[in-house]
Design an enzyme around this catalytic site. Structure first.
Site, PDB file in Angstrom:
ATOM      1  N   GLY A  46     -39.401  17.062   3.006  1.00 29.23           N
ATOM      2  CA  GLY A  46     -39.044  18.464   3.200  1.00 29.23           C
ATOM      3  C   GLY A  46     -38.775  19.138   1.870  1.00 29.23           C
ATOM      4  O   GLY A  46     -38.433  18.474   0.884  1.00 29.23           O
ATOM      5  N   GLN A  51     -35.429  25.177  -3.855  1.00 29.67           N
ATOM      6  CA  GLN A  51     -35.633  24.061  -4.784  1.00 29.67           C
ATOM      7  C   GLN A  51     -36.698  24.348  -5.840  1.00 29.67           C
ATOM      8  O   GLN A  51     -36.771  23.648  -6.844  1.00 29.67           O
ATOM      9  CB  GLN A  51     -36.003  22.789  -4.014  1.00 29.67           C
ATOM     10  CG  GLN A  51     -34.858  22.259  -3.155  1.00 29.67           C
ATOM     11  CD  GLN A  51     -35.307  21.075  -2.333  1.00 29.67           C
ATOM     12  OE1 GLN A  51     -35.858  21.244  -1.264  1.00 29.67           O
ATOM     13  NE2 GLN A  51     -35.086  19.872  -2.840  1.00 29.67           N
ATOM     14  N   CYS A  92     -32.819  13.520  -1.573  1.00 27.63           N
ATOM     15  CA  CYS A  92     -33.257  14.894  -1.833  1.00 27.63           C
ATOM     16  C   CYS A  92     -34.105  14.909  -3.101  1.00 27.63           C
ATOM     17  O   CYS A  92     -33.746  14.258  -4.085  1.00 27.63           O
ATOM     18  CB  CYS A  92     -32.025  15.781  -2.019  1.00 27.63           C
ATOM     19  SG  CYS A  92     -32.411  17.504  -2.356  1.00 27.63           S
ATOM     20  N   LEU A  93     -35.205  15.664  -3.075  1.00 31.06           N
ATOM     21  CA  LEU A  93     -36.074  15.754  -4.258  1.00 31.06           C
ATOM     22  C   LEU A  93     -35.328  16.373  -5.450  1.00 31.06           C
ATOM     23  O   LEU A  93     -35.713  16.154  -6.590  1.00 31.06           O
ATOM     24  CB  LEU A  93     -37.319  16.588  -3.944  1.00 31.06           C
ATOM     25  CG  LEU A  93     -38.312  15.963  -2.952  1.00 31.06           C
ATOM     26  CD1 LEU A  93     -39.449  16.938  -2.657  1.00 31.06           C
ATOM     27  CD2 LEU A  93     -38.864  14.637  -3.476  1.00 31.06           C
ATOM     28  N   HIS A 134     -30.811  19.603   6.661  1.00 27.57           N
ATOM     29  CA  HIS A 134     -30.731  19.412   5.208  1.00 27.57           C
ATOM     30  C   HIS A 134     -31.417  20.588   4.488  1.00 27.57           C
ATOM     31  O   HIS A 134     -30.852  21.159   3.540  1.00 27.57           O
ATOM     32  CB  HIS A 134     -31.401  18.069   4.865  1.00 27.57           C
ATOM     33  CG  HIS A 134     -31.515  17.770   3.409  1.00 27.57           C
ATOM     34  ND1 HIS A 134     -30.856  16.724   2.807  1.00 27.57           N
ATOM     35  CD2 HIS A 134     -32.229  18.361   2.413  1.00 27.57           C
ATOM     36  CE1 HIS A 134     -31.154  16.691   1.518  1.00 27.57           C
ATOM     37  NE2 HIS A 134     -31.986  17.678   1.254  1.00 27.57           N
ATOM     38  N   GLU A 135     -32.608  20.947   4.946  1.00 31.17           N
ATOM     39  CA  GLU A 135     -33.358  22.025   4.270  1.00 31.17           C
ATOM     40  C   GLU A 135     -32.698  23.386   4.496  1.00 31.17           C
ATOM     41  O   GLU A 135     -32.684  24.231   3.590  1.00 31.17           O
ATOM     42  CB  GLU A 135     -34.812  22.059   4.742  1.00 31.17           C
ATOM     43  CG  GLU A 135     -35.612  20.771   4.521  1.00 31.17           C
ATOM     44  CD  GLU A 135     -35.540  20.227   3.113  1.00 31.17           C
ATOM     45  OE1 GLU A 135     -35.379  21.021   2.162  1.00 31.17           O
ATOM     46  OE2 GLU A 135     -35.636  18.994   2.966  1.00 31.17           O
ATOM     47  N   HIS A 138     -30.094  23.970   2.006  1.00 30.61           N
ATOM     48  CA  HIS A 138     -30.604  24.417   0.697  1.00 30.61           C
ATOM     49  C   HIS A 138     -30.689  25.943   0.647  1.00 30.61           C
ATOM     50  O   HIS A 138     -30.383  26.560  -0.373  1.00 30.61           O
ATOM     51  CB  HIS A 138     -32.001  23.851   0.437  1.00 30.61           C
ATOM     52  CG  HIS A 138     -32.013  22.472  -0.139  1.00 30.61           C
ATOM     53  ND1 HIS A 138     -31.391  22.145  -1.315  1.00 30.61           N
ATOM     54  CD2 HIS A 138     -32.605  21.326   0.292  1.00 30.61           C
ATOM     55  CE1 HIS A 138     -31.589  20.859  -1.590  1.00 30.61           C
ATOM     56  NE2 HIS A 138     -32.316  20.338  -0.614  1.00 30.61           N
TER      57      HIS A 138
END
Ligand code: NI
Length: 169
Positions: A46, A51, A92-93, A134-135, A138
């Protein structure tokens, strides 16, 4: 399409709150294409626009094994959440190499626009439900490490800053 650089924690830009998309047009479709390319290249499941330093409410997700089932959520809103919550390990990226436990709703319903501007409601459980929550965090400027204890978060911050210094040198 183009790969976009991914912001890394503790970059303060990760804490900006995204604004709603006014119109799903070519500009947004191009953003979605870049986000999908960036997510697949980074082997993530995701990615939120936040991000890549774009502060609009756009998310891309693909939790499929085959990496061929992209889900695009524009202006997502949770319309239902389960009473049950569970702890899952997340990564997480924007926080590479760090995995830790976060409690989330087991299941959610999310209403969002797709890249054609069509509204749809998706029922999700398991990894997809975790990923959506989670997204969406963000987009509110929240990174998953903020659920951890201040001690853990500070350790992660120090580790990330050290990694980022080493990459620059
Ligand atoms: Ni993330």
């Amino acid at each position: 399409m183009a790969l976009r650089p991914i912001l890394c924690f503790p970059d303060p830009k990760l804490h900006k709150v995204a604004r709603p998309v006014q119109q799903v047009d070519e500009r947004i479709r191009s953003l979605v294409a870049d986000m999908l390319e960036t997510m697949y290249a980074a082997k993530g499941i995701g990615l939120a626009a936040t991000q890549i330093d774009v502060h609009e409410r756009v998310i891309v997700i693909d939790v499929s094994e085959e990496r061929n089932a992209p889900l695009v959520l524009i202006n997502p809103v949770l319309s239902w959440t389960s009473a049950e919550r569970h702890v899952n390990e997340e990564g997480c990226l924007s926080v590479p190499g760090i995995y830790d436990n976060v409690e989330r709703f087991d299941a959610v319903q999310v209403t969002a626009l797709d890249q054609d501007g069509q509204s749809r409601t998706i029922s999700a459980d398991g990894m997809l439900a975790v990923c959506i929550q989670h997204e969406m965090d963000h987009l509110l400027g929240k990174v998953f490490v903020e659920y951890l204890s201040p001690l853990k978060r500070n350790r992660i911050k120090t580790k990330m800053l050290k990694q980022q210094r080493e990459e620059r040198d």
